[in-house]
Structures are given as C-alpha cells and as structure tokens.
Motif scaffolding. Sequence first.
Motif, PDB file in Angstrom:
ATOM      1  N   UNK B 401       0.812  -1.313  -0.156  1.00  0.00           N
ATOM      2  CA  UNK B 401      -0.040  -0.007  -0.088  1.00  0.00           C
ATOM      3  C   UNK B 401       0.763   1.273  -0.155  1.00  0.00           C
ATOM      4  N   UNK B 428     -11.183  -1.663   6.716  1.00  0.00           N
ATOM      5  CA  UNK B 428     -10.789  -2.328   5.346  1.00  0.00           C
ATOM      6  C   UNK B 428      -9.292  -2.750   5.759  1.00  0.00           C
ATOM      7  N   UNK B 429      -8.885  -3.796   5.043  1.00  0.00           N
ATOM      8  CA  UNK B 429      -7.563  -4.233   5.234  1.00  0.00           C
ATOM      9  C   UNK B 429      -6.274  -3.913   4.297  1.00  0.00           C
ATOM     10  N   UNK B 430      -5.233  -3.636   4.747  1.00  0.00           N
ATOM     11  CA  UNK B 430      -4.339  -3.029   3.851  1.00  0.00           C
ATOM     12  C   UNK B 430      -2.994  -3.672   4.123  1.00  0.00           C
ATOM     13  N   UNK B 444       0.248   7.848   9.032  1.00  0.00           N
ATOM     14  CA  UNK B 444      -0.758   8.868   8.379  1.00  0.00           C
ATOM     15  C   UNK B 444      -1.687   8.100   7.497  1.00  0.00           C
ATOM     16  N   UNK B 445      -2.436   7.398   8.193  1.00  0.00           N
ATOM     17  CA  UNK B 445      -3.375   6.594   7.191  1.00  0.00           C
ATOM     18  C   UNK B 445      -4.245   7.394   6.189  1.00  0.00           C
ATOM     19  N   UNK B 446      -4.526   8.490   6.577  1.00  0.00           N
ATOM     20  CA  UNK B 446      -5.547   9.348   5.715  1.00  0.00           C
ATOM     21  C   UNK B 446      -4.756   9.575   4.272  1.00  0.00           C
ATOM     22  N   UNK B 447      -3.438   9.745   4.345  1.00  0.00           N
ATOM     23  CA  UNK B 447      -2.764   9.809   3.043  1.00  0.00           C
ATOM     24  C   UNK B 447      -2.719   8.630   2.280  1.00  0.00           C
ATOM     25  N   UNK B 449      -4.377   5.636   2.245  1.00  0.00           N
ATOM     26  CA  UNK B 449      -5.808   5.130   1.937  1.00  0.00           C
ATOM     27  C   UNK B 449      -6.167   5.417   0.554  1.00  0.00           C
ATOM     28  N   UNK B 450      -5.530   6.618  -0.009  1.00  0.00           N
ATOM     29  CA  UNK B 450      -5.580   7.246  -1.282  1.00  0.00           C
ATOM     30  C   UNK B 450      -4.790   6.867  -2.520  1.00  0.00           C
ATOM     31  N   UNK B 451      -4.093   5.813  -2.059  1.00  0.00           N
ATOM     32  CA  UNK B 451      -3.091   5.512  -3.023  1.00  0.00           C
ATOM     33  C   UNK B 451      -3.584   4.751  -4.109  1.00  0.00           C
ATOM     34  N   UNK B 452      -3.263   5.144  -5.537  1.00  0.00           N
ATOM     35  CA  UNK B 452      -3.858   4.561  -6.560  1.00  0.00           C
ATOM     36  C   UNK B 452      -2.961   3.294  -7.071  1.00  0.00           C
ATOM     37  N   UNK B 453      -3.444   2.332  -6.638  1.00  0.00           N
ATOM     38  CA  UNK B 453      -2.559   1.019  -6.862  1.00  0.00           C
ATOM     39  C   UNK B 453      -3.238   0.236  -8.305  1.00  0.00           C
ATOM     40  N   UNK B 456      -5.233  -2.709  -8.446  1.00  0.00           N
ATOM     41  CA  UNK B 456      -6.682  -2.623  -8.165  1.00  0.00           C
ATOM     42  C   UNK B 456      -7.596  -1.701  -9.053  1.00  0.00           C
TER      43      UNK B 456
END
Lengths: 119, 515
Positions: B401, B428-430, B444-447, B449-453, B456
């Motif tokens: 992630x 949600x699982x990361x 800094x999860x709020x940053x 969680x927005x990753x463009x993987x 996915x």
Amino acid sequence: MAVIAIGDFVGVAKDTVEHFHGNQLVYVGWDKHLMFYAPMCLCVPPAMRFRDLVAGPVAEVYAAHPQWAQIDWSRAVWLRSGEPFTPDPERSLAENGIGHKESLRLRTPGLDGIGGSGT
Amino acid sequence: MDMKVKKKLALKEKFALMTRGLAWETSYEPMEAVYPQMAYEGLRIHNWDAWEDPFRMTMDAYWKYQAEKERKLYAIIDAFAQNNGHLGVTDARYINALKIFLSAVPMLEYNAHRGFARLGREMRGVGPQIACQMQAIDELRHAQTQIHSLSNYNRFYNGFHDWKHMSDRVWYLSVPKSFFEDACTCGPFEFIIAISFSFEYVLTNLVFMPFISGAAYNGDLGAMTFGFSAQSDEARHMTLGLEVIKFMLEQDPANLPIIQRWIDKWTWRGVRLLTIVAMLMDYMLPKRIMSWKEAWELYFEENGMALFNDLARYGIKLPDCTELIRKEKDHLSHQAWNAFYTAGMMTNFHTWIPTPEEMDWLASKYPDSFDQYYRPRFEHYRELEKAGKRFYNTSLPQLCQVCQIPMLFTEGDDPTQIAYRQVTHQGDKYHFCSDYCRDIFTHEPDKYVEAWLPAHQIFMGNCFNPGDDPSAAGFDPKKSVLDYWHIAFGRDNMDFEGSEDQKNFAAWRDQATRN
C-alpha cells in the motif's frame, strides 16, 4: 492527527469493495514457491465457492509449477490473514469469512519449491 | 565633468546584496500570512538568519555556469547522434536499461522541480529560498537534457515512444510516481528532508553510479554526458541537503524527533525505490561496474555511516530499517529481476535470462545467496525456454500500500518466505511489504488510503483502452490494458531473444563494420 496537513483532511479510501462492480479482491500466495514473484491479486464474486477459486483462477496461474500437480490436499494448510484456518471448499468465500482484500496463503509441507530452493 | 566610476563590488558584498539584500520583513501583513506553510509540520525556527548559504552563488553566476554546461552537453549529444553512437554500446540488451531510465527518471526530475519551485516561494528566509529556486531550475534542466539525450534512441529502438504517457500509467512506474507524489504533498520541511537529505545526500550516489558509470562502461557517450552535466548540480544539491538538516536541528531541540521520523521514513522509501536500480546494476548492464551489494557497502554502509556518525552529536540515530536493508542486499536485485523477467509481458522493455558466464559472475559476487536461491530459478526458466515454453506470469500482483512495489520482498532471515504485513483501518484491510512501510501508513493513514494502486485500478475497470467495451463478446482485458499503456504487444515487451531490437541492432552493427 491521521495526516500532517495544513487544514482538515479526511482521506477517502480508494479501494473499498463498492468500486469492484459486485466483486471483491482476494490475494493468494503459495509459500516457498517464488517462481511466482508475488502473491496474486484476484477480483472474484463473494459467492464463488472456495473450491472454484482454487480450481479456477488460482490453478490457472500455479499449474505452471511442476509441484502444483504433486500437492497432497489433505496435508495442505491455508492461512487467512496470517492465521491457519480450514476452509470449507463447498462454501462461498463470504461463508468462509474471506472478505474484501483478504490475504490467503497456501502451505504445502514437503513441497518447498524446485530443488527445495523456495522457487 | 569627471565620470565617477563606482568600484566593482567584491564577491562577498555582491553575494550579500544579491541574496540577503533581496528579502524584507513585511509591515502591513504578518509574516505568518506571507509564509503560511511554515508552521503546520510542528518545526520551530527561531532565527532564519542563522542559515548559512551553502552555495554562495548568485543568480548571474548560476546562469553563466549552466549555459556553459549546456553548450558542451549539446555538442556531444549531436556528435553522438550523427555518428550513430547507439551502435557503439556493448550489447543491445543495455538499451533496455535506458527504457527504464526514460520512463521513470525525467518524471522524477520534473516533480523535484515542482517541489523545489514551491519551496522557493514558501520557505521563509532568503537563503533557503534562493537555494531552492536554483535547484528547481536544475531539476527542470535535468529532465530536459535526459529527454533530449535519449530521444536519439527512439529513432531506432522500441519502447521509447511514449514514456510520458507510460510514466503516469504503467503498473511498475507507479512506484517512482507515488514516491514523488508522497514527497510533493508533504509540508515544505518534510519535502526538503525527503529529497535533499535522504534522497540527494544519502542515496544519490547509488542512483548515479549505475546509470552514469554504467553508461560509460557500456559505450553510451550520450547518457554518460548528461550524467556528468548533472553531476556538478548534484554536488550543490547534496550541500543543501546537509545544510538544511543541520539548520533545523540547531534551531530547537524539539525538532529532533520530527526530523528523525522523516529521516527514518525517507531513507526507507528511498531504498525501496532503489530496488530497480539494484536489478539494473546486476542484470541489465552487459558490462558491469560492480555489484549492487558492493555499491551498497561502499556508498551506504561506509559513506552513509560516516554521515550518521557526524549527525550523532545532534541526537540523530541511524534509521532502524538499516538492519533489514543490510540483510536484503544479498537478495534485492535477484528478486527484482525474477519479478520483471516473469512479468515480462507487462513491461515496456525486454527481459532475458543471464548467460552462464553472467550467472557465474553473480555467484562470485553473491556467494551467500545466488547459487542457493536464485540459480535454480533461472535455470528452471532456461529449461522452459529451451522447451519453447518461456515462462510468463500473467497474474496481477498484490502490491504494498505504501511503496506500491509488488509484495516480492522476503523476510530478513528467510529468503524463501515472502514478508506479509497487514493492518485493518476503518474496517478495510491494508497490506505491506515490511514493518517500515506499515509504520509509515499507520502514522498517516489518511494519506495512504488514497493510494492509486495499478492492480486494483485495473480491476475497477479504470485502465482499459478508451473505446473498448468490457461487456462486448471477445473482450480481452489484458490486451486492452496494454493498449491503454501504449505498450505494443510482442514488440515492446517480452523476451529480448527474438526481439526486433535484437535483430535490428545486429543487422545495423554488421552494416557498420563490414561491406
């Protein structure tokens, strides 16, 4: 604060299940078989039977390994989120407690990759 | 009337006037409103005048030096192009390293330009402002000269045609892209620690050496020259990195834990990014300079340790991740090549199995790992290839992630076991490749969680070629994704053996050396 920012900022999770058109993500890895460089990421319906997951998309990739055909399924061990669990092959992923972005790992004792090298 | 000739300014005087003399304290707006980004990261700066200008260079001198470098560079690039310099490289396999370089590095340079341009505006204190402005222009120049130098290869070889489009989309290029986007969305102080200190100071030699010495060793005068042209800038950037960290640490003892966290994070982020460089050094240069492991020992374990010893007087400690990195140095390049070789259907460059001589070289450089873990892998692939069944893994990989690299790294103490880490955040699982990527996320999860993987995004249906209908009969998702990336199937990707590049290079070199 869950992020260092100049103002209030709430992150919006990008990969939540509703983005996958009724499907969910499942990750599947086969321990000690690094001919497959990383666990695979699959996108499948939650109603899919566990048996069909393994015989379908998982086998499609792993059958390329000479040890796939040698697996003794009565001795194989599955991990879910790192913990051993016994899936019911006739039940669905959802019924087996395999939710969105769950990590599954297959362990096949005695089969440690080509020449025992972890390959 | 006698003309009054003013004495020419002394260098020191000129420097003061052209830098410090350009700043002023505002009177009708508070300084905090003029520099709004200075406070929110929690760093305390009491005296901006304590900043020592590391460059001692004024803008007019800067332009003069840079213009000279440009003239020399373009003269050599022209000569290289006109004399078919590309046919002088050791082996056409080498050119694949340049494809990775072109699709990853100019984009990094450009984003570094953007980051430093912001700092040139936002840094309170004229010393760092000017240093950042100059670096912003440097980075833009680097992007431009890299693109110009490598454009010559696009006339002859596949995979160079759409690097800009690819660097924003192709799966593995999300690794460098997300690295810089992470840095550019940090506050200004974290950005400068991330890029100037951790990347430019601690790790830059490990990036430059394989590409630039690699280019020199493999007969690529064009790439070598832009490297040298950039290198004098890099020396200046490294000075800025060291200056900035000392300045911040000396300003207030409360800054130490914040800076330590940034150093820990960005050393790790940087090392993960270098995975691809490790592979390039050990597998993609037909003529090798030194192994990744040797480079790591020289540039990080020796030079880097000296740096951290120097910073110990401020209370800075060696990042915890160093111990895992030490264990990984025997495995990194092999695991990365294993990934790209087997994922070779999804790449914008060619891959291949090392020759028997190359495998012996790898065994001699990696006596504790190669023969035991990696030779069996490559020999198995070779058998498959001989049987006409070249192995391609067509599945999409699970990604970390944070670093966005496929989960290919193994446990520090067990190179046969993939490292798995996960957390549950808001239901949600990361998943992560390591403790260190996980810790970056949980801070800094709020940053993140927005990753463009990419894997996915492909499954969400966001990466199909525009115009393709996924519900149409006969829709081929893999082909559609390659089309979306602008990778021409069978031409840009797959094995080097039998590729158009291989055939053309051989034919052209033959023409150049015989009647």
